[in-house]
Design an enzyme around this catalytic site. Sequence first.
Site, PDB file in Angstrom:
ATOM      1  N   ARG A  94     -80.655 -52.936  24.123  1.00 37.23           N
ATOM      2  CA  ARG A  94     -79.638 -52.015  24.637  1.00 37.23           C
ATOM      3  C   ARG A  94     -80.072 -50.567  24.524  1.00 37.23           C
ATOM      4  NH1 ARG A  94     -74.505 -54.889  24.725  1.00 37.23           N
ATOM      5  NH2 ARG A  94     -73.586 -52.896  25.170  1.00 37.23           N
ATOM      6  N   LYS A 116     -90.519 -53.579  40.097  1.00 37.86           N
ATOM      7  CA  LYS A 116     -91.193 -54.174  38.935  1.00 37.86           C
ATOM      8  C   LYS A 116     -92.424 -53.365  38.552  1.00 37.86           C
ATOM      9  CE  LYS A 116     -89.200 -56.211  37.591  1.00 37.86           C
ATOM     10  NZ  LYS A 116     -87.912 -56.760  37.576  1.00 37.86           N
ATOM     11  N   GLU A 124     -91.537 -49.801  37.200  1.00 37.67           N
ATOM     12  CA  GLU A 124     -90.802 -49.905  35.938  1.00 37.67           C
ATOM     13  C   GLU A 124     -91.741 -50.092  34.746  1.00 37.67           C
ATOM     14  OE1 GLU A 124     -88.211 -53.300  36.100  1.00 37.67           O
ATOM     15  OE2 GLU A 124     -86.888 -52.519  34.548  1.00 37.67           O
ATOM     16  N   ASN A 147     -70.887 -46.419  21.158  1.00 32.17           N
ATOM     17  CA  ASN A 147     -71.493 -46.749  22.451  1.00 32.17           C
ATOM     18  C   ASN A 147     -70.556 -46.232  23.524  1.00 32.17           C
ATOM     19  OD1 ASN A 147     -73.414 -48.192  21.111  1.00 32.17           O
ATOM     20  ND2 ASN A 147     -72.777 -50.196  21.871  1.00 32.17           N
ATOM     21  N   GLY A 148     -71.117 -45.770  24.633  1.00 33.76           N
ATOM     22  CA  GLY A 148     -70.285 -45.297  25.740  1.00 33.76           C
ATOM     23  C   GLY A 148     -70.446 -43.808  25.939  1.00 33.76           C
ATOM     24  N   TRP A 185     -79.698 -45.307  23.142  1.00 32.30           N
ATOM     25  CA  TRP A 185     -80.323 -44.951  24.410  1.00 32.30           C
ATOM     26  C   TRP A 185     -79.689 -43.612  24.779  1.00 32.30           C
ATOM     27  CZ3 TRP A 185     -78.779 -43.930  29.480  1.00 32.30           C
ATOM     28  CH2 TRP A 185     -79.803 -43.938  30.427  1.00 32.30           C
TER      29      TRP A 185
HETATM   30  O1  M6R Z   1     -77.891 -56.908  33.608  1.00 30.32           O
HETATM   31  P1  M6R Z   1     -77.941 -56.592  35.052  1.00 30.32           P
HETATM   32  O2  M6R Z   1     -78.531 -57.699  35.870  1.00 30.32           O
HETATM   33  O3  M6R Z   1     -76.601 -56.170  35.605  1.00 30.32           O
HETATM   34  O4  M6R Z   1     -78.924 -55.363  35.178  1.00 30.32           O
HETATM   35  C1  M6R Z   1     -79.134 -54.740  36.419  1.00 30.32           C
HETATM   36  C2  M6R Z   1     -80.318 -53.823  36.341  1.00 30.32           C
HETATM   37  O5  M6R Z   1     -80.148 -52.865  35.349  1.00 30.32           O
HETATM   38  C3  M6R Z   1     -81.623 -54.587  36.059  1.00 30.32           C
HETATM   39  O6  M6R Z   1     -81.850 -55.566  37.022  1.00 30.32           O
HETATM   40  C4  M6R Z   1     -82.808 -53.615  36.040  1.00 30.32           C
HETATM   41  O7  M6R Z   1     -83.002 -53.084  37.313  1.00 30.32           O
HETATM   42  C5  M6R Z   1     -84.048 -54.308  35.517  1.00 30.32           C
HETATM   43  N1  M6R Z   1     -84.590 -53.536  34.447  1.00 30.32           N
HETATM   44  C6  M6R Z   1     -85.116 -54.458  36.524  1.00 30.32           C
HETATM   45  O8  M6R Z   1     -86.219 -55.094  35.998  1.00 30.32           O
END
Ligand code: M6R
Length: 598
Positions: free
Chosen positions: A27, A483, A486, A98-99, A72
């Site tokens: 997280r 991908k 990232e 959090n938030g 984060w």
């Molecule tokens: O948990 P989620 O599927 O809702 O997350 C959505 C995106 O944050 C997630 O797919 C993100 O783009 C990934 N890090 C991509 O690899």
Amino acid sequence: MCGIMGYVGEENAADIIIDGLEKLEYRGYDSAGMAVTDCGKLAVKKVVGSPSGLRKFSDGLIGKIGIGHTRWATHGAPTVENAHPHCSMSGLFTVVHNGIIENYAELKAELEADGYIFKSDTDTEVIAHLLEKEYNRDLKGTVSAALTKLKGSYALGILCADYPDIIVCAKLSSPLFAGTSSGGAYLASDASAIASRCDRLYRLGDGEIGILAKDSFKVYDIDGCRIRKSEVKIKSYDGTLDKGGYEHFMLKEIHEQPVAVRRTLSEIIDEKRRIKFKNFKMTVQDAKKIQKISFVACGSAYHVGMVGAYACERFLHINSEACVASEYRYKNPVINENTLVVVISQSGETADTLAALRLAKRSGAKVVSIVNVENSTIAQESDSVIFTRAGKEVAVATTKAYSAQLAVVYALILYLAVKVGTMNRKDCDSYVGELCVLPEKIEQILSDESKFEKLADTVVDSDYICFIGRGFDYCAVAEASLKLKEVSYIPCESYPAGELKHGTISLIDEKSLIIAMCCSDELRTKTVSNINEATARGARSITISDTEDADIQVPKIADIFSVLIEVIPSQLIAYYTAKKRNCEIDKPRNLAKSVTVE
Ligand code: M6R
């Protein structure tokens, strides 16, 4: 985003809290901290980086009650000063959060005018000072009073020096769980961090205030009235944090894709190869009423939605769209009771996706979600849920959850196509047959990784990478590009192949790389022309296709399913490129696995 842990009981709190924070690291992992109380004496320790950094302070953190946090950063840089917990000016209150507190600037100005001195740039610190300002010796009343002044979202763990044996918690639009066992009471922003320690597990509701003591957990509404909570079923959370012999979780999870897809499909396709969803059913009449299908999600899950929208228009002849969840509210979507909204999320906690889901429900749409985490908020709030069975995904860059989501979307479209009458049973059976062999085809690609490692040498030298494709191939390149950027930090983007010459081609030179996907027979020659337009201007190219002349030849499959086949090589290229660049593959900089802020 961010992770909260808390413990009060008979054991050493620090060990339990660090252990939980490590499980919550997905997280956020830019800084961490913890506060432990021993005989009323508070010790606070913070580090920049992963929560495991707190282990070096274990000797100085003795006590049986404490709260911890992995962060984060949203407000203020990832520094020790900005790491949680934050204390009020006199040290009376200590808070993890959090938030996002949206009105923190106004509150901060008011508190500063009252003489409160801030030590951090965070929005969280206002909560600590506000609690102190509102304090009237009635702890529950004080927390209620402070909460009514906050706008935004929060999950909170609070220690108060006057009440050294309890932890107060509260939440609004940010998940929070509490659990109890004979060993004490636990608090966490994700059930998986505490489930194995608890006999009973509870999900706190919005506006509720919880009090954890070593032998009890009591919940109250904002007016102080007691609420009886029902227990959440405790699941055994699989996926111990074990890399299973792989160097990184990302590589392990790439290799788990055949199993993830197989397991997901086995729950929705029976022995007779009929598609059946446990929790989602549509009569022919209901299906025929659907006028619009919207796939709503973020990041990779949005790319799954793109495939869904393309496939719906093709197979169901129903108006369909893929919407980035963070934009859904702002585009004033046309939603009514004849709209089917398909929400896709691995974590089931993504804030923008959740907000879109709530809007869709308020507007009368039927919402079906595709979720990987069972106890998640999105799973709880949707009309129906179809679970992906990818197992716990640890790497921030999703691979196996993405594939499992695609498998569900494919099955959902075939199911609906038969219901609305645009596909006959025979054609559906033939597609289901192909769907069921996808895991084997993925296995085939994974059986020889060496070529992807070699191709990463070409990728790693590029200044700019552009992924192109048409139709379903375009959906696949969108994911491939995300991908790669990232995990490798190389700037890259994805384009519909035909769009390149409308501006982007001016970026192309000898240091550029075009990665093209073209599994569609119908579109191949057009995409090849677009590759040629780029290589004629000096770019190098890599082609991924099911034909022999491709740089990477993938197994042949019906084009709707080709996305799931094409992305596998792109995941491996991304992985090996990131490895060559010595990137933090499992935890890329600035990211978090679960994005619970808007
Ligand atoms: O948990 P989620 O599927 O809702 O997350 C959505 C995106 O944050 C997630 O797919 C993100 O783009 C990934 N890090 C991509 O690899």
